[in-house]
Design a protein around this motif. Structure first.
Motif, PDB file in Angstrom:
ATOM      1  N   ALA A 106     -39.312 -20.143 -30.630  1.00  0.00           N
ATOM      2  CA  ALA A 106     -40.017 -20.623 -29.289  1.00  0.00           C
ATOM      3  C   ALA A 106     -41.352 -19.958 -29.056  1.00  0.00           C
ATOM      4  CB  ALA A 106     -39.000 -20.617 -28.279  1.00  0.00           C
ATOM      5  N   LEU A 107     -41.354 -18.717 -29.284  1.00  0.00           N
ATOM      6  CA  LEU A 107     -42.563 -17.985 -29.182  1.00  0.00           C
ATOM      7  C   LEU A 107     -43.626 -18.046 -30.214  1.00  0.00           C
ATOM      8  CD1 LEU A 107     -41.117 -14.538 -27.906  1.00  0.00           C
ATOM      9  CD2 LEU A 107     -42.275 -16.485 -26.509  1.00  0.00           C
ATOM     10  N   GLY A 108     -43.254 -18.933 -31.200  1.00  0.00           N
ATOM     11  CA  GLY A 108     -44.333 -19.247 -32.374  1.00  0.00           C
ATOM     12  C   GLY A 108     -44.134 -18.504 -33.533  1.00  0.00           C
ATOM     13  N   ALA A 109     -43.091 -17.656 -33.685  1.00  0.00           N
ATOM     14  CA  ALA A 109     -42.633 -17.020 -35.116  1.00  0.00           C
ATOM     15  C   ALA A 109     -42.287 -17.924 -36.045  1.00  0.00           C
ATOM     16  CB  ALA A 109     -41.696 -16.049 -34.746  1.00  0.00           C
ATOM     17  N   THR A 110     -42.688 -17.467 -37.347  1.00  0.00           N
ATOM     18  CA  THR A 110     -42.228 -18.364 -38.383  1.00  0.00           C
ATOM     19  C   THR A 110     -41.411 -17.143 -39.420  1.00  0.00           C
ATOM     20  OG1 THR A 110     -44.166 -17.904 -39.625  1.00  0.00           O
ATOM     21  CG2 THR A 110     -43.942 -19.735 -38.475  1.00  0.00           C
ATOM     22  N   ASN A 111     -40.881 -17.495 -40.284  1.00  0.00           N
ATOM     23  CA  ASN A 111     -40.275 -16.713 -41.299  1.00  0.00           C
ATOM     24  C   ASN A 111     -39.086 -15.934 -40.467  1.00  0.00           C
ATOM     25  OD1 ASN A 111     -41.735 -17.675 -43.598  1.00  0.00           O
ATOM     26  ND2 ASN A 111     -43.314 -16.060 -42.904  1.00  0.00           N
TER      27      ASN A 111
ATOM     28  N   PHE B  40     -49.609 -14.856 -25.931  1.00  0.00           N
ATOM     29  CA  PHE B  40     -49.679 -13.582 -26.663  1.00  0.00           C
ATOM     30  C   PHE B  40     -48.751 -13.205 -27.609  1.00  0.00           C
ATOM     31  CE2 PHE B  40     -48.129  -9.103 -26.355  1.00  0.00           C
ATOM     32  CZ  PHE B  40     -49.428  -8.275 -26.790  1.00  0.00           C
ATOM     33  N   TYR B  41     -47.734 -13.423 -27.459  1.00  0.00           N
ATOM     34  CA  TYR B  41     -46.663 -13.190 -28.399  1.00  0.00           C
ATOM     35  C   TYR B  41     -46.824 -14.139 -29.734  1.00  0.00           C
ATOM     36  CZ  TYR B  41     -44.320  -9.962 -25.659  1.00  0.00           C
ATOM     37  OH  TYR B  41     -44.166  -8.891 -24.457  1.00  0.00           O
ATOM     38  N   ARG B  42     -47.345 -15.049 -29.637  1.00  0.00           N
ATOM     39  CA  ARG B  42     -47.790 -16.167 -30.669  1.00  0.00           C
ATOM     40  C   ARG B  42     -48.842 -15.363 -31.660  1.00  0.00           C
ATOM     41  NH1 ARG B  42     -49.410 -20.159 -28.161  1.00  0.00           N
ATOM     42  NH2 ARG B  42     -47.090 -21.365 -28.241  1.00  0.00           N
ATOM     43  N   ILE B  43     -49.770 -14.628 -30.878  1.00  0.00           N
ATOM     44  CA  ILE B  43     -50.706 -13.980 -31.673  1.00  0.00           C
ATOM     45  C   ILE B  43     -50.169 -12.768 -32.224  1.00  0.00           C
ATOM     46  CG2 ILE B  43     -52.888 -12.558 -31.379  1.00  0.00           C
ATOM     47  CD1 ILE B  43     -53.542 -14.325 -29.090  1.00  0.00           C
ATOM     48  N   LEU B  44     -49.322 -11.866 -31.664  1.00  0.00           N
ATOM     49  CA  LEU B  44     -48.556 -10.904 -32.261  1.00  0.00           C
ATOM     50  C   LEU B  44     -47.805 -11.077 -33.495  1.00  0.00           C
ATOM     51  CD1 LEU B  44     -47.206  -7.963 -30.072  1.00  0.00           C
ATOM     52  CD2 LEU B  44     -45.854  -8.932 -31.825  1.00  0.00           C
ATOM     53  N   LEU B  45     -47.026 -12.104 -33.204  1.00  0.00           N
ATOM     54  CA  LEU B  45     -45.668 -12.317 -34.232  1.00  0.00           C
ATOM     55  C   LEU B  45     -46.429 -12.840 -35.425  1.00  0.00           C
ATOM     56  CD1 LEU B  45     -42.867 -13.733 -31.736  1.00  0.00           C
ATOM     57  CD2 LEU B  45     -42.998 -11.534 -33.078  1.00  0.00           C
ATOM     58  N   ARG B  46     -47.793 -13.548 -35.196  1.00  0.00           N
ATOM     59  CA  ARG B  46     -48.494 -14.017 -36.149  1.00  0.00           C
ATOM     60  C   ARG B  46     -48.589 -12.872 -37.297  1.00  0.00           C
ATOM     61  NH1 ARG B  46     -53.484 -16.546 -34.291  1.00  0.00           N
ATOM     62  NH2 ARG B  46     -52.117 -17.837 -33.239  1.00  0.00           N
ATOM     63  N   GLN B  47     -48.698 -11.598 -36.968  1.00  0.00           N
ATOM     64  CA  GLN B  47     -48.996 -10.656 -37.793  1.00  0.00           C
ATOM     65  C   GLN B  47     -47.714 -10.257 -38.527  1.00  0.00           C
ATOM     66  OE1 GLN B  47     -52.197 -10.015 -37.807  1.00  0.00           O
ATOM     67  NE2 GLN B  47     -52.551 -11.243 -36.083  1.00  0.00           N
ATOM     68  N   CYS B  48     -46.748 -10.832 -38.366  1.00  0.00           N
ATOM     69  CA  CYS B  48     -45.425 -10.265 -38.773  1.00  0.00           C
ATOM     70  C   CYS B  48     -45.017 -11.176 -40.171  1.00  0.00           C
ATOM     71  CB  CYS B  48     -44.325 -10.553 -37.881  1.00  0.00           C
ATOM     72  SG  CYS B  48     -42.634  -9.331 -38.164  1.00  0.00           S
ATOM     73  N   ASP B  49     -44.847 -10.637 -41.207  1.00  0.00           N
ATOM     74  CA  ASP B  49     -44.285 -11.397 -42.409  1.00  0.00           C
ATOM     75  C   ASP B  49     -43.066 -11.749 -42.319  1.00  0.00           C
ATOM     76  OD1 ASP B  49     -46.571 -10.506 -44.757  1.00  0.00           O
ATOM     77  OD2 ASP B  49     -46.406  -8.770 -43.474  1.00  0.00           O
ATOM     78  N   HIS B  50     -42.013 -11.086 -42.013  1.00  0.00           N
ATOM     79  CA  HIS B  50     -40.567 -11.517 -41.762  1.00  0.00           C
ATOM     80  C   HIS B  50     -40.063 -10.954 -40.646  1.00  0.00           C
ATOM     81  CE1 HIS B  50     -37.703 -13.642 -44.262  1.00  0.00           C
ATOM     82  NE2 HIS B  50     -36.730 -13.042 -43.612  1.00  0.00           N
TER      83      HIS B  50
ATOM     84  N   TYR C 101     -41.615 -15.380 -22.525  1.00  0.00           N
ATOM     85  CA  TYR C 101     -41.968 -17.123 -22.649  1.00  0.00           C
ATOM     86  C   TYR C 101     -43.447 -17.328 -21.787  1.00  0.00           C
ATOM     87  CZ  TYR C 101     -41.644 -22.098 -23.712  1.00  0.00           C
ATOM     88  OH  TYR C 101     -41.930 -23.219 -23.847  1.00  0.00           O
ATOM     89  N   ARG C 102     -43.209 -16.581 -20.593  1.00  0.00           N
ATOM     90  CA  ARG C 102     -44.468 -16.850 -19.776  1.00  0.00           C
ATOM     91  C   ARG C 102     -45.781 -16.437 -20.367  1.00  0.00           C
ATOM     92  NH1 ARG C 102     -40.906 -15.597 -15.475  1.00  0.00           N
ATOM     93  NH2 ARG C 102     -41.675 -13.616 -15.465  1.00  0.00           N
ATOM     94  N   MET C 103     -45.592 -15.205 -21.513  1.00  0.00           N
ATOM     95  CA  MET C 103     -46.639 -14.741 -22.384  1.00  0.00           C
ATOM     96  C   MET C 103     -46.705 -15.300 -23.534  1.00  0.00           C
ATOM     97  SD  MET C 103     -48.533 -12.580 -20.364  1.00  0.00           S
ATOM     98  CE  MET C 103     -49.134 -11.360 -21.445  1.00  0.00           C
TER      99      MET C 103
ATOM    100  N   MET D 188     -33.058 -15.783 -33.018  1.00  0.00           N
ATOM    101  CA  MET D 188     -33.825 -16.501 -33.700  1.00  0.00           C
ATOM    102  C   MET D 188     -34.374 -17.501 -33.052  1.00  0.00           C
ATOM    103  SD  MET D 188     -32.987 -18.396 -37.557  1.00  0.00           S
ATOM    104  CE  MET D 188     -31.919 -19.732 -36.676  1.00  0.00           C
ATOM    105  N   ALA D 189     -33.839 -18.644 -32.186  1.00  0.00           N
ATOM    106  CA  ALA D 189     -34.358 -19.574 -31.626  1.00  0.00           C
ATOM    107  C   ALA D 189     -35.379 -19.028 -30.412  1.00  0.00           C
ATOM    108  CB  ALA D 189     -33.188 -20.297 -30.707  1.00  0.00           C
ATOM    109  N   ARG D 190     -35.293 -17.994 -29.770  1.00  0.00           N
ATOM    110  CA  ARG D 190     -36.309 -17.394 -28.994  1.00  0.00           C
ATOM    111  C   ARG D 190     -37.624 -16.934 -29.819  1.00  0.00           C
ATOM    112  NH1 ARG D 190     -31.445 -13.966 -26.206  1.00  0.00           N
ATOM    113  NH2 ARG D 190     -30.750 -15.684 -24.609  1.00  0.00           N
ATOM    114  N   PHE D 191     -37.297 -16.468 -30.837  1.00  0.00           N
ATOM    115  CA  PHE D 191     -38.489 -16.106 -31.512  1.00  0.00           C
ATOM    116  C   PHE D 191     -39.304 -17.413 -31.922  1.00  0.00           C
ATOM    117  CE2 PHE D 191     -36.694 -11.803 -32.297  1.00  0.00           C
ATOM    118  CZ  PHE D 191     -37.629 -10.989 -32.010  1.00  0.00           C
TER     119      PHE D 191
END
Length: 387
Positions: free
Chosen positions: A186-191, A162-172, A157-159, A181-184
């Motif tokens: 919170a880090l900006g993940a979708t799907n 960075f994880y928002r940028i990384l998880l943006r590359q993930c389709d699912h 969560y402190r980073m 799921m709640a943690r992902f």
């Protein structure tokens, strides 16, 4: 444009880290544990890119490599590729009908990843350039059995930028639990979708049948540095109440076999010791199992399993296998990487090393552990195979 700038910055940072670590990499490449993985991952030795394939699974080590077996069995004639991090993962993955490679260090992925179709990344293998390059070179990127432990989430969560940028590359993202799921999210993940832990779908079986010795048989399974001595001392004390009890000690990492043997000789001089590699006899008081691939065979004849990896801050190990064979499970309290799996296993004692003797005594009154749960892989299979 912003992504390109970040890609260049990340690659430059990876290059600096590589240069700084280069002397250590050379040194460690001579150690037996890393003799294959470091040359392959960091120097590209005997580690060519994958040939044409339909699905690429990236796993870390032994546990994740074994976990994908039920999925691979249902993929029919799909051409499979598997990348790994560790030697034990490589050995496990090599048993499948698949191309197997060590995953190169991120810096070299620019030259190694070609034209993937679908990349499936297991658990917490969040390498930015793996996600990014697989995506920009035409592949779907799927996180499977994804998790973020209680212990790790504050660091993530402190980073989160960075994880928002990384998880943006993930389709699912197929994650293990609603907490994950709640943690992902919170880090900006979708799907993000909860499917449960795919390890619940594993077929657990013994590959060999050994005769059960007389008396109570205890297996100290997948033990780590700092755990064996406390387990042995607890066993010695317990033997005052049950002199016929025997202890099997199975270190997690083969490079520690000799060291653990010396530890047993020093810690339990009054008890007899034998080594599995010399004789698969269980006549001794303590047997050092200095061999790989035997744990399920030993769970099948054991009464109690002292499961390592949780008395030290390792995160715990998979409890499904000893529970499947009806062992009474004793483990430590630091199960932060396996907490979700332990939810499905009943009658487990969580103790410190100073309470091993007490737990062994209490095990007489506790029912055998058992697995209470299943997982449906169909949703995952449908997603993986859709055009």
């Amino acid at each position: 444009m912003r992504n390109v700038v970040f890609d260049l910055f990340y690659t430059f940072t990876a290059a600096l880290l590589y240069a700084a670590a280069f002397p250590l990499l050379i040194l460690f490449s001579f150690k037996k544990k890393y003799r294959e993985s470091i040359p392959a991952r960091f120097f590209g030795i005997k580690n060519p890119p994958f040939r044409d394939h339909d699905l690429w699974f990236h796993v870390c080590s032994l546990g994740e490599a074994k976990a994908i077996a039920p999925i691979l069995e249902k993929l029919g004639d799909k051409k499979i590729a598997i990348s790994v991090i560790t030697h034990t993962g490589y050995e496990a993955a090599s048993k499948y009908a698949a191309q197997v490679r060590y995953l190169p260090y991120e810096l070299w992925l620019w030259f190694w990843i070609e034209r993937p179709k679908t990349v499936v990344i297991l658990e917490a293998e969040f390498w930015y350039l793996l996600f990014r390059l697989a995506r920009i070179r035409g592949g779907r990127v799927i996180a499977l059995n994804a998790r973020i432990s209680d212990r790790s989430f504050p660091k993530y969560y402190r980073m989160r930028w960075f994880y928002r940028i990384l998880l943006r590359q993930c389709d699912h993202i197929f994650c293990q639990s609603t907490e994950d799921m709640a943690r992902f999210i919170a880090l900006g993940a979708t799907n993000v979708e909860v499917v449960g832990n795919i390890k619940l779908a594993q077929k657990i079986a013994a590959s060999k049948t050994y005769p059960k010795p007389e008396g109570l048989l205890i297996v100290a399974a997948s033990t780590h540095e700092g755990e064996e001595e406390g387990i042995i001392q607890g066993f010695i004390e317990y033997r005052k109440y049950n002199p016929s009890a025997k202890l099997l000690v199975v270190p997690r990492h083969p490079e520690r076999f000799a060291k653990v043997g010396e530890l047993i000789e020093r810690s339990a001089p009054a008890l007899s010791l034998s080594r599995w590699s010399e004789s698969q006899s269980m006549d001794s008081d303590i047997i050092l199992v200095d061999a790989m691939g035997e744990l399920n065979n030993l769970y099948a004849i054991s009464d109690i399993a002292i499961l390592g990896g949780a008395f030290a801050p390792i995160g715990g190990h998979n409890p499904l296998e000893p529970a499947h064979f009806g062992c009474k499970i004793i483990t430590g309290e630091q199960i932060f990487l396996q907490r979700e799996l332990f939810k499905y296993v009943s009658h487990v004692q969580f103790v410190g090393l100073d309470r091993i003797t007490e737990a062994l005594m209490d095990a007489q009154e506790i029912p055998p552990s058992q697995v209470n749960g299943t997982v449906d892989l169909q949703r995952v299979l449908d997603y993986l195979t859709e055009k």
